[in-house]
Structure formats: C-alpha cells, structure tokens
Enzyme design. Structure first.
Site, PDB file in Angstrom:
ATOM      1  N   ARG A  79      34.833  -6.336 -11.694  1.00  0.00           N
ATOM      2  CA  ARG A  79      35.581  -6.199 -12.941  1.00  0.00           C
ATOM      3  C   ARG A  79      35.288  -7.409 -13.811  1.00  0.00           C
ATOM      4  O   ARG A  79      35.469  -8.554 -13.379  1.00  0.00           O
ATOM      5  CB  ARG A  79      37.087  -6.106 -12.679  1.00  0.00           C
ATOM      6  CG  ARG A  79      37.527  -4.938 -11.818  1.00  0.00           C
ATOM      7  CD  ARG A  79      37.231  -3.582 -12.443  1.00  0.00           C
ATOM      8  NE  ARG A  79      37.945  -3.359 -13.684  1.00  0.00           N
ATOM      9  CZ  ARG A  79      39.181  -2.833 -13.757  1.00  0.00           C
ATOM     10  NH1 ARG A  79      39.850  -2.540 -12.660  1.00  0.00           N
ATOM     11  NH2 ARG A  79      39.735  -2.617 -14.924  1.00  0.00           N
ATOM     12  N   VAL A 136      36.709   1.692  -2.829  1.00  0.00           N
ATOM     13  CA  VAL A 136      37.514   2.635  -2.062  1.00  0.00           C
ATOM     14  C   VAL A 136      37.206   4.031  -2.572  1.00  0.00           C
ATOM     15  O   VAL A 136      37.229   4.280  -3.784  1.00  0.00           O
ATOM     16  CB  VAL A 136      39.016   2.332  -2.205  1.00  0.00           C
ATOM     17  CG1 VAL A 136      39.836   3.347  -1.424  1.00  0.00           C
ATOM     18  CG2 VAL A 136      39.323   0.909  -1.733  1.00  0.00           C
ATOM     19  N   ASP A 244      50.707  -0.743 -15.902  1.00  0.00           N
ATOM     20  CA  ASP A 244      50.038   0.502 -16.291  1.00  0.00           C
ATOM     21  C   ASP A 244      50.302   1.545 -15.214  1.00  0.00           C
ATOM     22  O   ASP A 244      49.386   2.106 -14.610  1.00  0.00           O
ATOM     23  CB  ASP A 244      48.540   0.268 -16.470  1.00  0.00           C
ATOM     24  CG  ASP A 244      47.869   1.370 -17.294  1.00  0.00           C
ATOM     25  OD1 ASP A 244      48.576   2.303 -17.722  1.00  0.00           O
ATOM     26  OD2 ASP A 244      46.644   1.307 -17.493  1.00  0.00           O
ATOM     27  N   ASN A 249      45.851   5.718 -12.418  1.00  0.00           N
ATOM     28  CA  ASN A 249      45.415   4.431 -11.888  1.00  0.00           C
ATOM     29  C   ASN A 249      45.550   4.367 -10.372  1.00  0.00           C
ATOM     30  O   ASN A 249      45.660   3.284  -9.786  1.00  0.00           O
ATOM     31  CB  ASN A 249      46.192   3.287 -12.532  1.00  0.00           C
ATOM     32  CG  ASN A 249      45.680   2.975 -13.929  1.00  0.00           C
ATOM     33  OD1 ASN A 249      44.515   3.187 -14.225  1.00  0.00           O
ATOM     34  ND2 ASN A 249      46.562   2.494 -14.785  1.00  0.00           N
ATOM     35  N   ASP A 262      44.182  -1.279 -11.496  1.00  0.00           N
ATOM     36  CA  ASP A 262      44.516  -1.705 -12.860  1.00  0.00           C
ATOM     37  C   ASP A 262      45.862  -2.430 -12.945  1.00  0.00           C
ATOM     38  O   ASP A 262      46.870  -1.879 -13.343  1.00  0.00           O
ATOM     39  CB  ASP A 262      44.481  -0.506 -13.809  1.00  0.00           C
ATOM     40  CG  ASP A 262      43.065  -0.007 -14.049  1.00  0.00           C
ATOM     41  OD1 ASP A 262      42.119  -0.737 -13.715  1.00  0.00           O
ATOM     42  OD2 ASP A 262      42.911   1.109 -14.555  1.00  0.00           O
TER      43      ASP A 262
END
Length: 376
Positions: A79, A136, A244, A249, A262
């Site tokens: 990320r 994952v 979020d 997510n 997230d």
C-alpha cells in the site's frame, strides 16, 4: 445530477502511472535488504487491481527468494500513497499510522487483520512511505459495478446476505470492544471531544478539497449547519472506530470474513460513527439501483437490522442515529464532490449547472435533511 452508476472513476483515483517493470525491479532491490536474500528476489505477477479504495495505491505481487539456500517467498500486497499529480481525494495519506492501527487491532482483538510484514518509512525507494501485507484470498462485495446490481452478493440468498451483514456488524462490534485505546493508539488521541475533533477535520478537508479551489457547495454547507444545530447532547464513551466500516472492505471466505481491510479512516469517537457509515454507504448504492428502476438489495443491511444486531452483540443502546447517518452522508458528499472535481480537472467531466450536483447522492441527502427520506 449525474445518473451514471459506473463508479470506475471513483475506483481508479489512486492508481498511479508507475511503470510496473521499473516498480518490480525497485521492489526486488528493496525486498532483498529486508529479508537478507542470497540474490535479488524474483518479483512476478505484479499488478494494480482494477478496483480498490481511494486512499492509497495498491500493488499486488508475488516474490520468491532464498536465504542461506533456503527457499522462501509468498504473495503480498503493498500500500502506497498516491502521487501528487493524481489529484488525490484526501489531503493526507498517513501509511505509518494505518500500519500502526492495523497492528494494534490485530494485537488487541480477533479481527481478521491481514498479516503485516514490512513498514518502510524511507521515501527514497518509491517517493512515499509504504507497507507490505501478506495477500489473503477472498471475495469482496464489489463497488464497481455496485453489488446491488449483480455479483455474488446479489446472487446470494436472503439468508446468506444476512450472514454477510451480521459478520460485518460483528467486526464493528469487535473493533469497538478494544480497550485501553489511548495507550494502544496514541496518534488518534487528542484534547476534548473526539466527535468534535473529527467534525472539525471534515470541515478542514472540505475546505482543502473544494472551497480552496473556489467551489462552495450549498448542500454541503447546509449539512454542516444542520449537524451543528442537531449536535448530540450525549455521545457516550469513545471507542476505536474502524472508519470505513462496510462489507466492501472485507475479504470473505464463503460468507466468513477472511481479512478486514482499509483502516486509514480509523478514529476515536462514538460507536454510532461506524454504524451510521455502514448503513448510509449501503443506502448510497441501493438508492442508485432504485433510481434506475432496479430492485437492488432492499433486504441487506437494513437500518433496523443493523441496530438490532449491534445492540444484541454489545448491549449498547444506539442513540442519535439520524445525526450519524446524516454525518456519514456529509462525509461521502465531500468524497463525491472531490471526485467530480478531479474528473473536471482531467477533462473527464464538466462543471455542473447547479453546484449541489457535485454531490452524487444529492436527492438522498436533501431528503435526509428534510426528514422525508424513505427507508422502506
């Protein structure tokens, strides 16, 4: 107001133009130092997902290496913050904080946080801090096209969708149950009311995202004023909020969460912050379906069912939910307005005749403010 249900622009905002071959070579060099590899690791299957969040760039890759002749490797997710030239949606992208929150949640709960491997704060490698997780496997309720139109959630039975919804609420309840949050997550703490700090941060973000660019949206201003006028007298104990919070997510193995994703919007605040968000974001998609005379998924994440399940799991009596749903609608209005502003910036859209049409869910938000929103 735009009636386009294709959210491709929303989903591709943070995908940069980094050259994948160059990125693979850089990753190999960086990873070699992390693992002490005998030779530069081999990077394969490097890609950027076609869908994803708006808060960072996601890079998928496989890596293989050997240390003292012993083979190792795996599948990973990196990320990274978006490049400045991508006209980012959010003002800041604190990857180190996100990593810290994920590590803290994993340590303090049974929430299925993806295994974290490395955090790199040195920006010289890719021009931004980044972190790497183990990949994952699983499936997500898609945002693009929204799961209310078709896909595995749409095709599931009512009972199976109830399992998805219940699992999502269970994750939220588990996050909220984490104790000693000021010690575990000191970067999220601050003086005074967490809700007030959060609210003022949304105002600052709105100013940066739009008004600093000369765009002041009457509907968003009206919503800020409504929230001030209807501020809860009591907000209850402050907990860690996922931020979020929504099934989109979560990676599901069947109908069971395999990974909860997230965490960049994690914050301290009342429990209802997450509950208002998960209810509103589904209604955002459901209202799109209704506007196009599609059935959508009216049985899914119903307001009364969300409240009942959460209260069953936690014993907490949900309070002032109208306030938090409207607050969620405000926050999402800023997102959607910034997205539209970005599209205009890149010549993909034009300035609307009415400023309120910067908000894709204008009609829903107006109805919420007026007390005429139809939940059934």
């Amino acid at each position: 107001m735009s009636d386009d249900p294709d959210l491709t622009a929303q989903q591709s905002l943070t995908v940069t133009e980094r050259d994948l071959d160059e990125l693979a070579e850089q990753l190999s060099q960086w990873l070699s130092g992390q693992v002490g590899a005998d030779a530069p690791p081999k990077i394969t299957d490097l890609s950027k997902p076609s869908t994803g969040g708006m808060s960072s760039t996601t890079i998928l890759f496989d890596a293989a290496w050997a240390v003292n002749g012993v083979a190792d490797g795996g599948s990973f997710v990196a990320r990274m913050a978006p490049e400045d030239a991508s006209f980012p949606v959010f003002q800041s992208y604190d990857l180190a904080l996100q990593h810290q929150v994920m590590a803290g949640v994993a340590e303090a709960s049974q929430v299925a946080v993806p295994p974290l491997r490395w955090l790199e704060l040195d920006e010289s490698f890719f021009g931004t801090p980044f972190f790497v997780m183990e990949k994952v496997e699983g499936r997500v309720p898609a945002d693009n096209p929204p799961y209310v139109f078709f896909g595995w959630v749409f095709d599931a039975t009512v009972e199976e969708r109830a399992r998805i919804a219940d699992a999502t609420i269970e994750v939220i309840a588990q996050v909220h149950a984490i104790d000693d949050i000021s010690r575990r997550f000191p970067a999220l703490d601050g003086e005074g009311s967490a809700l007030r700090r959060h609210f003022e941060a949304q105002r600052a973000w709105y100013n940066w995202a739009l008004t600093d660019d000369g765009v002041e949206i009457p509907l968003i201003e009206r919503t800020f004023a409504w929230l001030e006028a209807n501020w809860p007298a009591e907000t209850g104990p402050e907990v860690l909020n996922w931020g979020d919070a929504r099934p989109g997510n979560i990676l599901f193995d069947g109908f069971t969460p395999a990974a909860v994703l997230d965490w960049e919007m994690a914050t301290f605040g009342p429990r209802e912050l997450d509950l208002g968000w998960v209810i509103f974001i589904h209604r955002f998609f459901q209202d799109i379906a209704t506007r196009f005379d599609q059935p959508g998924l009216s049985d899914f994440l119903r307001r009364d069912a969300v409240v009942a399940k959460y209260e069953e799991l936690t014993g907490h009596s949900v309070q002032n939910l109208d306030f938090y749903i409207i607050y969620a609608a405000l926050r999402h209005a800023i997102v959607m307005a910034r997205i539209k502003r970005r599209m205009i910036h890149f010549g993909e859209d034009t300035v609307p005749a009415e400023l309120d049409d910067y908000v894709m869910h204008r009609l829903s938000l107006e109805a919420l403010l007026d007390g005429t929103y139809e939940w059934d």
